[in-house]
Every structure is written in C-alpha cells, then in structure tokens.
Design a protein around this motif. Structure first.
Motif, PDB file in Angstrom:
ATOM      1  N   LEU A   1       0.834  -1.161  -0.087  1.00 34.20           N
ATOM      2  CA  LEU A   1       0.086   0.010  -0.100  1.00 34.20           C
ATOM      3  C   LEU A   1       0.767   1.288   0.061  1.00 34.20           C
ATOM      4  O   LEU A   1       1.846   1.469   1.002  1.00 34.20           O
ATOM      5  CB  LEU A   1      -0.817  -0.047   1.378  1.00 34.20           C
ATOM      6  CG  LEU A   1      -1.789   0.897   1.200  1.00 34.20           C
ATOM      7  CD1 LEU A   1      -3.074   1.065   0.165  1.00 34.20           C
ATOM      8  CD2 LEU A   1      -2.515   1.014   2.571  1.00 34.20           C
ATOM      9  N   VAL A   2       0.620   1.977  -0.841  1.00 36.40           N
ATOM     10  CA  VAL A   2       1.295   3.391  -0.961  1.00 36.40           C
ATOM     11  C   VAL A   2       0.345   4.424  -0.435  1.00 36.40           C
ATOM     12  O   VAL A   2       0.833   5.175   0.233  1.00 36.40           O
ATOM     13  CB  VAL A   2       1.580   3.550  -2.584  1.00 36.40           C
ATOM     14  CG1 VAL A   2       2.215   5.234  -2.577  1.00 36.40           C
ATOM     15  CG2 VAL A   2       2.567   2.791  -3.029  1.00 36.40           C
ATOM     16  N   GLY A   3      -0.654   4.480  -0.620  1.00 41.73           N
ATOM     17  CA  GLY A   3      -1.766   5.473  -0.323  1.00 41.73           C
ATOM     18  C   GLY A   3      -2.800   5.410  -0.927  1.00 41.73           C
ATOM     19  O   GLY A   3      -3.455   4.528  -1.477  1.00 41.73           O
ATOM     20  N   ARG A   4      -3.837   6.721  -0.849  1.00 43.61           N
ATOM     21  CA  ARG A   4      -5.041   6.851  -1.915  1.00 43.61           C
ATOM     22  C   ARG A   4      -4.983   8.029  -2.678  1.00 43.61           C
ATOM     23  O   ARG A   4      -4.496   9.040  -2.187  1.00 43.61           O
ATOM     24  CB  ARG A   4      -6.350   6.646  -1.005  1.00 43.61           C
ATOM     25  CG  ARG A   4      -6.231   7.606  -0.140  1.00 43.61           C
ATOM     26  CD  ARG A   4      -7.449   7.286   0.814  1.00 43.61           C
ATOM     27  NE  ARG A   4      -7.465   8.026   2.359  1.00 43.61           N
ATOM     28  CZ  ARG A   4      -7.792   7.270   3.335  1.00 43.61           C
ATOM     29  NH1 ARG A   4      -8.400   6.323   3.455  1.00 43.61           N
ATOM     30  NH2 ARG A   4      -7.529   8.324   4.493  1.00 43.61           N
ATOM     31  N   ILE A   5      -5.759   8.065  -3.598  1.00 46.26           N
ATOM     32  CA  ILE A   5      -6.201   9.353  -4.360  1.00 46.26           C
ATOM     33  C   ILE A   5      -6.906  10.199  -3.447  1.00 46.26           C
ATOM     34  O   ILE A   5      -7.808  10.039  -3.018  1.00 46.26           O
ATOM     35  CB  ILE A   5      -6.599   8.993  -5.843  1.00 46.26           C
ATOM     36  CG1 ILE A   5      -5.635   7.958  -6.393  1.00 46.26           C
ATOM     37  CG2 ILE A   5      -7.058  10.060  -6.516  1.00 46.26           C
ATOM     38  CD1 ILE A   5      -6.326   7.469  -7.922  1.00 46.26           C
ATOM     39  N   ILE A   6      -6.467  11.352  -3.609  1.00 45.03           N
ATOM     40  CA  ILE A   6      -7.246  12.469  -2.882  1.00 45.03           C
ATOM     41  C   ILE A   6      -7.869  13.604  -3.595  1.00 45.03           C
ATOM     42  O   ILE A   6      -8.601  14.168  -3.450  1.00 45.03           O
ATOM     43  CB  ILE A   6      -6.578  13.084  -1.582  1.00 45.03           C
ATOM     44  CG1 ILE A   6      -5.114  13.654  -1.910  1.00 45.03           C
ATOM     45  CG2 ILE A   6      -6.158  11.901  -0.666  1.00 45.03           C
ATOM     46  CD1 ILE A   6      -4.608  14.636  -1.050  1.00 45.03           C
ATOM     47  N   ARG A   7      -7.046  13.740  -4.737  1.00 45.93           N
ATOM     48  CA  ARG A   7      -7.713  14.432  -5.977  1.00 45.93           C
ATOM     49  C   ARG A   7      -7.433  14.221  -7.130  1.00 45.93           C
ATOM     50  O   ARG A   7      -6.463  13.698  -7.526  1.00 45.93           O
ATOM     51  CB  ARG A   7      -6.969  15.910  -5.710  1.00 45.93           C
ATOM     52  CG  ARG A   7      -7.595  17.207  -6.379  1.00 45.93           C
ATOM     53  CD  ARG A   7      -7.042  18.302  -6.192  1.00 45.93           C
ATOM     54  NE  ARG A   7      -7.222  18.454  -4.355  1.00 45.93           N
ATOM     55  CZ  ARG A   7      -6.447  19.607  -3.666  1.00 45.93           C
ATOM     56  NH1 ARG A   7      -5.474  19.945  -4.392  1.00 45.93           N
ATOM     57  NH2 ARG A   7      -6.603  19.625  -2.574  1.00 45.93           N
ATOM     58  N   CYS A   8      -8.303  14.372  -8.406  1.00 46.80           N
ATOM     59  CA  CYS A   8      -8.235  13.906  -9.774  1.00 46.80           C
ATOM     60  C   CYS A   8      -8.497  15.105 -10.397  1.00 46.80           C
ATOM     61  O   CYS A   8      -9.329  15.893 -10.297  1.00 46.80           O
ATOM     62  CB  CYS A   8      -9.501  12.793 -10.046  1.00 46.80           C
ATOM     63  SG  CYS A   8      -8.764  11.083  -9.568  1.00 46.80           S
ATOM     64  N   THR A   9      -7.659  15.113 -11.427  1.00 44.28           N
ATOM     65  CA  THR A   9      -7.713  16.116 -12.642  1.00 44.28           C
ATOM     66  C   THR A   9      -8.235  15.483 -13.961  1.00 44.28           C
ATOM     67  O   THR A   9      -7.956  14.098 -13.714  1.00 44.28           O
ATOM     68  CB  THR A   9      -6.612  16.962 -12.923  1.00 44.28           C
ATOM     69  OG1 THR A   9      -5.555  16.433 -13.376  1.00 44.28           O
ATOM     70  CG2 THR A   9      -6.287  17.683 -11.446  1.00 44.28           C
ATOM     71  N   ALA A  10      -8.153  16.110 -14.963  1.00 48.09           N
ATOM     72  CA  ALA A  10      -8.431  15.004 -16.329  1.00 48.09           C
ATOM     73  C   ALA A  10      -7.163  14.093 -16.396  1.00 48.09           C
ATOM     74  O   ALA A  10      -7.410  12.972 -16.820  1.00 48.09           O
ATOM     75  CB  ALA A  10      -8.580  15.873 -17.522  1.00 48.09           C
ATOM     76  N   ASP A  11      -6.025  14.698 -16.318  1.00 52.43           N
ATOM     77  CA  ASP A  11      -4.886  13.888 -16.494  1.00 52.43           C
ATOM     78  C   ASP A  11      -3.971  13.288 -15.564  1.00 52.43           C
ATOM     79  O   ASP A  11      -3.135  12.485 -15.637  1.00 52.43           O
ATOM     80  CB  ASP A  11      -3.910  14.441 -17.640  1.00 52.43           C
ATOM     81  CG  ASP A  11      -4.711  14.777 -19.100  1.00 52.43           C
ATOM     82  OD1 ASP A  11      -5.483  14.221 -19.557  1.00 52.43           O
ATOM     83  OD2 ASP A  11      -4.703  16.107 -19.484  1.00 52.43           O
TER      84      ASP A  11
END
Lengths: 284, 166
Positions: free
Chosen positions: A160-170
């Motif tokens: 486990l590295v972590g988790r996504i907390i924000r997404c943009t298009a790319d």
C-alpha cells in the motif's frame, strides 16, 4: 701546384670509377655462385648478428618513432572512440531504464496474478509535492483514464502506497500512508487483530483496538478492508518497534512501510473494487 | 687520402654500422634514411672532393658487399657524389646546417635516379619500380637526418684539423 693537385684528384676519381664499373660488370655477368655473390652472402652472415643486436637495442626507440608516427591517426581514432563510447553510454543508460521498467512491470504482473479480484492500472509517478508537511505524489493519470478519488494506490510489489485524494483530467494526487492526515483500517496477518495505521509525517504507526492483543516485532500488517476505501489483504508494513504501554493503556507500535517511497517510479491504482465509503472530513 | 687516416676509418666504420644496423630500424613506413649518403655529403662538404670520393667509394663498396644490391653500383654513384659535393666546398662557404640539408636533399634524389639508371643499364631483373613519392620522402628524411649528423661530422673534421695543426 694547384693544377697538379686537380690532376691527381681527377686521376683518383677516374680510377675509383673504373674499379666501380669493373665490379658492376663482373657482378652482373657472373652466376649466383660467383666470387662477388659469395662474398655478399658471407658478409651478410657476418653482419646479421650485429643487426640483430642493434635491432634489440633499438626496439624501444623504434617503438617511440612508431608511436609518434601513429599519433595523428591515434587522435582521430580517439575522437571516434570517444563518440562511440558516448553513444554506447547513452544506449546502456537506455537499456538500464528499459530493464528497470521491465522489472517493475513483471512485478506488477505478479501482483495482478496473485490478486485476481483487483483490477489494477499501472500509472507513472510524475512528481511529488514540494510542501514539507504534505506527503503526496502526483501520478500521470486522472479521471479521464477512469481514476476516482479514494481509490487505493499500490507500489509495484503490491504494497500500500496511499490513496487518491484529488483527480484532474490527466493527473491525480496520491496521499501517502505516511501523511499525518492518513489513516487506514489494518489487521495483523498472524492473528487478525484489528487496528488503524496512521501516518505521522515521517513514518507510520499502528493503533490496535484490542490493548491486550498479541503483537510481536516482525509481524506483517495488512489492510483490513474496513473503512471502504481500500481492499483487504494489501500489505502495509511490518512491526519495527513496540514501546511501553501509554497512560491511556494503548501500545505505541512503529511500522516499517513495505513500499519504498523514495524510489517510486510506477504505481498501481486499484480501479476495482471501487471505494464504498468516503472518509470523514479532516481524516482523509 | 687525408690528414688523419684514423679519423677517416673511424667515420667510415661507424657510418657503415649505422647504415646497416640502425637505418632499417628507424624506417618510417617504406622510407628509411641513407645514413652513409648523409655522412658522405657532410664529410665531402667539410673535407673536399678527394676525401669525399674516397669515402664514397669505400662506403659504397661496403654497402654493396654487405647488402644484396648489385656490387659496384652504389660505389660508383657515391664516388661521384662525394667528388661533386666536395667540389662545392670551394665554391660555397657557409657554416649553416641549412646548406648541407639542401645538398643532401638534392643528392638523395639524384642518387636514386642514378641508381635506377645504372640498374636499367645493367639489365638487372626483378628491380623495383621507381616511385617518386618514396624518393621524395627518402630525400626529405635524409635532409632532416642531416640535422643530427652534420654537427657530429663537423666536430670530427675539426678535431682532425686540430691534430694536423699541432
């Protein structure tokens, strides 16, 4: 007197030239076994030891002369070789890069094979947050690629590295498990004791629900799946240090993360199963 | 023959040794110096035509004996070379090394041309073909070699003169 001298010189010259001409004539007319030819052969035998000796003595000098005569050529060759070495160095670097990528991808395939229940997507790490207090990474895929917030992110070996907390298009920002705001539901692999792994900015620590749980250094800690953002059974780290019980009866347990955060080049995002719950504000 | 017979013999023998043993070892590609020719020109310029012709004859003869070239050819050419160069001594008075270098260059070319001419006259079979580039390189190498040889020959010739003066 001067005239006499000149005459004597001329006579001498004529005598010497006549002798030379006679020698030439006899030499060119006699057979290979003639006197003059035999004299030459005998003389060659006589002089050859001297020639050998001189050849041996002079070989370092000859080497030096050859070296000097080859110097111009050597310079051109040196320049060509330097250019070739440069190109080969670049090729070697490229190959090393390819080999490393290959290793990473093979490792990722292994993870995929061992966890067929997970749909994984390999994404390149393109940067990290320069902020001193936020432990985050930027990866090269966003919602345009099917990524969503709170998806779990694994290292190439499946830790486990972590988790996504924000997404943009790319692109997406991944919160590392070492971040102070990170907390993940966890359990001990050996006896399934439940707890929470929290980041402290420098590393991670485990807080167990059962204060009397059997815990040892070296125990592997996995994700429990509780909390809804991270699938269960993903390795987080191993117990490195267990401190004395605190006044509140909790045990301070320091973990050694399994993912090598300092050299992450590619990560895997867990596309499926999707996160089922959103962490509370301030806890994510 | 000369004022000091021993100096002459010394020069002749040392030159022959260098010509036969050292010159082949310091060849640059296919060009090797003719040390005997260089010494001969320097000697003749300092000692005159008589001594030059004698050195040319004996040197050329020994060269012919100790090599496989047609005997007498080099003796003939070097005798003429020694005599003609010796005659120059009376017409040109200079101590600069450039003069013997220039003479060596010219004599080297004429030496090779004459050698090929005599070989042709004798009808020697299997003689090499004349290559101007090699001859030019040979003349240039000899000319540069004069820089080393001329000061030595000058010293030997001067010592001989001092011995005579005493």
């Amino acid at each position: 007197m001067i005239e006499e001298r000149r005459e004597r010189r001329a006579t001498l010259l004529i005598v010497l030239l006549v002798v030379s001409l006679l020698l030439m004539t006899f030499y060119s007319r006699e057979s290979e076994d003639g006197l003059l030819h035999r004299l030459q052969r005998f003389s060659a035998d006589l002089i050859s030891p001297v020639q050998k000796l001189v050849s041996t003595l002079i070989s370092p000098v000859r080497g030096g002369i050859e070296f000097l005569s080859d110097l111009g050529k050597a310079r051109t060759e040196r320049d060509e070789l330097r250019e070739r070495v440069k190109l080969m160095d670049e090729e070697l670097r490229r190959l090393a890069e390819v080999e490393r990528e290959n290793r990473q991808l093979r490792s990722m395939i292994k993870v995929k094979e061992s966890r067929p229940d997970l749909e994984l997507m390999a994404v390149k790490v393109i940067g990290s947050n320069p902020d001193l207090w936020e432990k985050t990474l930027i990866i090269g895929a966003g919602y345009g690629d099917g990524l969503k917030e709170y998806m779990a992110v694994l290292s190439e070996d499946g830790s486990l590295v972590g988790r996504i907390i924000r997404c943009t298009a790319d692109t997406s920002i991944v919160q590392l498990i070492t971040d102070e705001k990170s907390s993940v539901g966890a359990m001990l692999e050996r006896n399934a004791e439940m707890g929470v792994v929290k980041g402290d900015g420098m590393g991670i620590r485990l807080e167990l629900l059962n204060q009397n749980a059997d815990v040892k250094t070296g125990d592997l800690v996995l994700t429990s799946g509780l909390g809804g953002t991270c699938p269960s059974g993903i390795p987080i780290g191993t117990i490195k240090e267990i401190s004395e019980r605190r006044p509140d009866l909790s045990v301070g347990i320091v973990l050694e993360p399994r993912a090598a955060f300092s050299r992450l080049e590619r990560v895997m995002v867990v596309l499926s199963p999707l996160p089922t719950a959103v962490p509370e504000k301030g806890e994510r | 023959m000369g004022r000091n017979r021993w100096a002459f013999i010394f020069v002749l023998l040392v030159t022959m040794l260098l010509e036969l043993a050292v010159a082949p070892e310091i060849a640059l590609g296919s060009v090797r110096p003719d040390i005997l020719l260089v010494v001969l020109v320097c000697w003749a310029l300092l000692e005159g035509s008589r001594s030059g012709a004698i050195l040319g004859f004996w040197g050329g003869l020994m060269e012919g004996i100790f090599t496989t070239t047609a005997l007498g050819v080099t003796a003939f050419i070097k005798t003429v070379a020694g005599y003609v160069v010796g005659e120059l001594r009376r017409r040109v008075v200079t101590r600069t090394v450039l003069w013997p270098m220039a003479v060596v260059f010219l004599v080297s070319i004429l030496h090779e041309v004459a050698k090929f001419g005599l070989w042709s006259m004798l009808g020697l079979e299997g003689r090499p073909s004349f290559r101007l580039g090699v001859v030019a390189g040979f003349a240039l190498y000899n000319s540069l070699f004069t820089l080393l040889v001329y000061p030595v020959v000058l010293r030997v010739a001067q010592r001989e003169e001092e011995t005579f003066m005493f």
